[in-house]
Design an enzyme around this catalytic site. Sequence first.
Site, short mmCIF file in Angstrom:
data_model
loop_
_atom_site.label_atom_id
_atom_site.label_comp_id
_atom_site.label_asym_id
_atom_site.label_seq_id
_atom_site.Cartn_x
_atom_site.Cartn_y
_atom_site.Cartn_z
N GLU A 88 0.85 -1.21 0.00
CA GLU A 88 0.00 0.00 0.00
C GLU A 88 0.88 1.25 0.00
O GLU A 88 0.58 2.23 -0.69
CB GLU A 88 -0.95 0.01 1.21
CG GLU A 88 -1.93 -1.15 1.25
CD GLU A 88 -2.74 -1.30 -0.02
OE1 GLU A 88 -3.12 -0.29 -0.62
OE2 GLU A 88 -2.98 -2.46 -0.43
N TRP B 55 1.74 1.81 -3.41
CA TRP B 55 0.73 2.49 -4.24
C TRP B 55 0.93 4.01 -4.18
O TRP B 55 0.73 4.72 -5.16
CB TRP B 55 -0.69 2.13 -3.78
CG TRP B 55 -1.23 0.91 -4.44
CD1 TRP B 55 -1.33 -0.33 -3.90
CD2 TRP B 55 -1.74 0.81 -5.79
NE1 TRP B 55 -1.88 -1.20 -4.82
CE2 TRP B 55 -2.15 -0.53 -5.98
CE3 TRP B 55 -1.90 1.71 -6.83
CZ2 TRP B 55 -2.70 -0.98 -7.18
CZ3 TRP B 55 -2.45 1.26 -8.03
CH2 TRP B 55 -2.84 -0.06 -8.19
N TRP C 225 -20.20 13.07 -19.94
CA TRP C 225 -20.59 13.07 -18.54
C TRP C 225 -21.91 13.81 -18.37
O TRP C 225 -22.26 14.67 -19.18
CB TRP C 225 -19.51 13.75 -17.68
CG TRP C 225 -18.19 13.04 -17.72
CD1 TRP C 225 -17.06 13.47 -18.38
CD2 TRP C 225 -17.83 11.81 -17.08
NE1 TRP C 225 -16.03 12.57 -18.19
CE2 TRP C 225 -16.47 11.54 -17.39
CE3 TRP C 225 -18.52 10.90 -16.28
CZ2 TRP C 225 -15.80 10.41 -16.92
CZ3 TRP C 225 -17.84 9.78 -15.82
CH2 TRP C 225 -16.51 9.54 -16.14
N ASN D 144 -10.36 3.60 2.80
CA ASN D 144 -10.05 3.36 1.38
C ASN D 144 -11.15 2.61 0.64
O ASN D 144 -11.54 2.97 -0.47
CB ASN D 144 -8.73 2.60 1.24
CG ASN D 144 -8.38 2.36 -0.21
OD1 ASN D 144 -8.22 3.30 -0.97
ND2 ASN D 144 -8.29 1.09 -0.61
N TRP E 182 -15.16 12.49 -12.94
CA TRP E 182 -14.29 12.14 -11.81
C TRP E 182 -13.55 13.38 -11.28
O TRP E 182 -13.26 13.47 -10.09
CB TRP E 182 -13.31 11.04 -12.21
CG TRP E 182 -12.39 11.38 -13.35
CD1 TRP E 182 -12.63 11.15 -14.67
CD2 TRP E 182 -11.09 12.00 -13.29
NE1 TRP E 182 -11.57 11.59 -15.43
CE2 TRP E 182 -10.61 12.11 -14.61
CE3 TRP E 182 -10.29 12.47 -12.25
CZ2 TRP E 182 -9.37 12.68 -14.92
CZ3 TRP E 182 -9.05 13.03 -12.55
CH2 TRP E 182 -8.60 13.15 -13.87
N TRP F 151 -8.62 8.50 -8.37
CA TRP F 151 -9.87 8.82 -9.08
C TRP F 151 -9.84 8.29 -10.51
O TRP F 151 -10.82 7.75 -11.01
CB TRP F 151 -10.15 10.33 -9.05
CG TRP F 151 -10.89 10.72 -7.81
CD1 TRP F 151 -10.34 11.20 -6.65
CD2 TRP F 151 -12.30 10.64 -7.58
NE1 TRP F 151 -11.33 11.42 -5.72
CE2 TRP F 151 -12.54 11.09 -6.26
CE3 TRP F 151 -13.40 10.25 -8.35
CZ2 TRP F 151 -13.82 11.15 -5.70
CZ3 TRP F 151 -14.68 10.31 -7.79
CH2 TRP F 151 -14.87 10.75 -6.48
C1 FAD Z 1 -11.00 7.99 -4.87
C2 FAD Z 1 -9.78 7.88 -3.96
C3 FAD Z 1 -9.11 9.04 -3.58
C4 FAD Z 1 -7.97 8.95 -2.77
N1 FAD Z 1 -7.33 10.10 -2.40
C5 FAD Z 1 -6.21 10.02 -1.63
C6 FAD Z 1 -5.51 11.20 -1.24
O1 FAD Z 1 -5.86 12.33 -1.62
N2 FAD Z 1 -4.44 11.06 -0.40
C7 FAD Z 1 -4.00 9.84 0.01
O2 FAD Z 1 -3.02 9.77 0.77
N3 FAD Z 1 -4.63 8.71 -0.37
C8 FAD Z 1 -5.72 8.76 -1.17
N4 FAD Z 1 -6.35 7.61 -1.53
C9 FAD Z 1 -5.74 6.30 -1.20
C10 FAD Z 1 -6.21 5.65 0.11
O3 FAD Z 1 -7.60 5.66 0.19
C11 FAD Z 1 -5.63 6.33 1.35
O4 FAD Z 1 -4.25 6.51 1.22
C12 FAD Z 1 -5.89 5.45 2.58
O5 FAD Z 1 -7.29 5.28 2.75
C13 FAD Z 1 -5.30 6.09 3.80
O6 FAD Z 1 -5.63 5.36 4.94
P1 FAD Z 1 -4.52 4.66 5.83
O7 FAD Z 1 -3.42 5.63 6.09
O8 FAD Z 1 -5.21 4.05 6.97
O9 FAD Z 1 -3.98 3.55 4.82
P2 FAD Z 1 -3.20 2.19 5.07
O10 FAD Z 1 -4.04 1.10 4.51
O11 FAD Z 1 -2.75 2.07 6.45
O12 FAD Z 1 -1.96 2.34 4.09
C14 FAD Z 1 -0.72 2.93 4.50
C15 FAD Z 1 -0.38 4.09 3.58
O13 FAD Z 1 -0.24 3.64 2.23
C16 FAD Z 1 -0.69 4.65 1.34
N5 FAD Z 1 -1.81 4.11 0.56
C17 FAD Z 1 -2.68 3.15 0.92
N6 FAD Z 1 -3.54 2.89 -0.09
C18 FAD Z 1 -3.19 3.71 -1.11
C19 FAD Z 1 -3.69 3.91 -2.42
N7 FAD Z 1 -4.71 3.19 -2.92
N8 FAD Z 1 -3.12 4.85 -3.20
C20 FAD Z 1 -2.06 5.59 -2.73
N9 FAD Z 1 -1.55 5.43 -1.49
C21 FAD Z 1 -2.11 4.50 -0.70
C22 FAD Z 1 -1.16 5.81 2.18
O14 FAD Z 1 -0.12 6.76 2.26
C23 FAD Z 1 -1.43 5.16 3.52
O15 FAD Z 1 -1.32 6.05 4.60
C24 FAD Z 1 -7.51 7.67 -2.35
C25 FAD Z 1 -8.20 6.52 -2.72
C26 FAD Z 1 -9.33 6.62 -3.52
C27 FAD Z 1 -10.06 5.36 -3.92
#
Ligand code: FAD
Length: 484
Positions: free
Chosen positions: A283, A286, A314, A349, A367, A390
């Site tokens: 993650e 990602w 759209w 997420n 989007w 997005w």
């Molecule tokens: C539509 C949409 C918009 C999003 N916008 C953002 C945003 O503006 N900023 C943001 O940081 N994340 C974004 N995310 C990704 C993700 O949802 C969040 O990073 C995550 O929910 C953060 O929660 P956590 O720290 O508990 O994640 P954990 O599951 O604990 O993951 C650890 C870290 O990994 C990174 N991470 C995890 N999943 C993703 C992912 N899919 N993409 C990129 N990084 C990820 C984050 O930095 C996160 O803190 C988005 C996802 C979606 C579907």
Amino acid sequence: MNPTRYAMSNASPTLLWFRRDLRLADNPALTAAVRRGRPVVAVYILDDEDAGDWASGGASRWWLHHSLERLAESLRGRGSRLILRRGAAAAVLDRLISETGAEAVYWNRCYEPWATARDQAIKASLRLRGHEVRSFNASLLREPWEIASKVGGPYRVFTPFWKALRAMGDPGDLLPTPDRIPTLEVAPASDDIDAWALTPSKPDWAFGLRAAWKPGEAAARQRLEAFLDGAAPEYAKRRNFPGTNGTSRLSPHLHFGEIGPRQIWHAASFHHTGMATDQFLSEIAWREFSHHLLFHFPMLPTTPLRPEFADFQWSDDPGALAAWRHGMTGYPIVDAGMRELWATGWMHNRVRMIVASFLVKDLLLPWQVGARWFWDTLVDADLASNSASWQWVAGCGSDAAPFFRVFNPSLQGAKFDPQGTYVRRWVPEIAGLPDSIIHKPSDARLIDLSDAGIRLGHDYPLPIIDHRAARDRALTAFRSLRAA
Ligand SMILES: Cc1cc2nc3c(=O)[nH]c(=O)nc-3n(C[C@H](O)[C@H](O)[C@H](O)COP(=O)(O)OP(=O)(O)OC[C@H]3O[C@@H](n4cnc5c(N)ncnc54)[C@H](O)[C@@H]3O)c2cc1C
């Protein structure tokens, strides 16, 4: 301001420009500035002018205010001071250089297209005038240009990117927090952070943010430790269930650089071998991949990576958009997510994917409109992760979910929030419904509704759109795109 006053303590201080690296530990620019052996002038510049359309949104500004306060405290504890200035960064730096006689400027890199263009111009201009300028990596495990596909270009697909990142091995050793930071006898003037009005006052909508979060480096470290000691071993099993505390919630801390991915990598890899390390680190990867995409495809925030989507028809439906924003769509999991976002500046997420799919596919709204709302309301709003995610949900990104995969919000709710814990928390008006129907109140029997004290369409909205019909409409629109 009299430049000679600063020359008293030591010649040519180093300007240390804090940006999205609001921490003292494992901060390469700070370490290098201290090692240079001259006084360090630590500055943060509120650079809305440079950021233009991408100036921070409301929730991010709230976070920034508190994070800067914590950083200023930490610097004070090491004999230094945080100087706050606002305006175009090039002009602010020039002013500080003439006020302090600084000969060197150090910073950690950012990767937004507007920031890289600006930083390159500042670097060139300062070097031309004989200044030493150095920039470092504090935000990523590997920088976007360090990873290239076999044919030499950027990656467009996550799995090979992740493999390549993994193959590069562990990130280097962590840098310690300096004990003392040498400083000027007389610091340059600083703005008062309250005058920046980053936190809301009339109305004060930030009470939910205050209850949910503690910005700052110390809180970031505590959150990481709490995660590793608590939820981490079950991460792979629980990360998709928004009703549990299954994820780290480190995203805003990471965005503001209160903690860096190298620190997380080390902590996760070396201290807690029992956890689902690989899944968690993937993650983090990602996030790296999103930065890779933004760097190599700078139009990512506005333009579909798949060109065929440029002509997608759209809808334009302000009523539906308002219902989505306010969590009043009649689909409980969507409404719970949007209300969690509004109240706390964060959303799980899995739920981000569901609400985004609902906006783009059920409502056929662009989007970019959803991404903009997230930009303003998320405390972790991040141009790379937000734009890439997005585009991924909309199906127009690289390595995207196929457009024809349309989430059914009621089934997603039943699968990932089976007891309705999450929905009951954020949509309390339907809390009395049985688990079996909590994700689809419109299918509830009259007796269930009356037992739960709900009048649908009055206490809670009827669905603003029929999912099945919406799905057919989305698929037809998508097919016409492919046929065009
Ligand atoms: C539509 C949409 C918009 C999003 N916008 C953002 C945003 O503006 N900023 C943001 O940081 N994340 C974004 N995310 C990704 C993700 O949802 C969040 O990073 C995550 O929910 C953060 O929660 P956590 O720290 O508990 O994640 P954990 O599951 O604990 O993951 C650890 C870290 O990994 C990174 N991470 C995890 N999943 C993703 C992912 N899919 N993409 C990129 N990084 C990820 C984050 O930095 C996160 O803190 C988005 C996802 C979606 C579907």
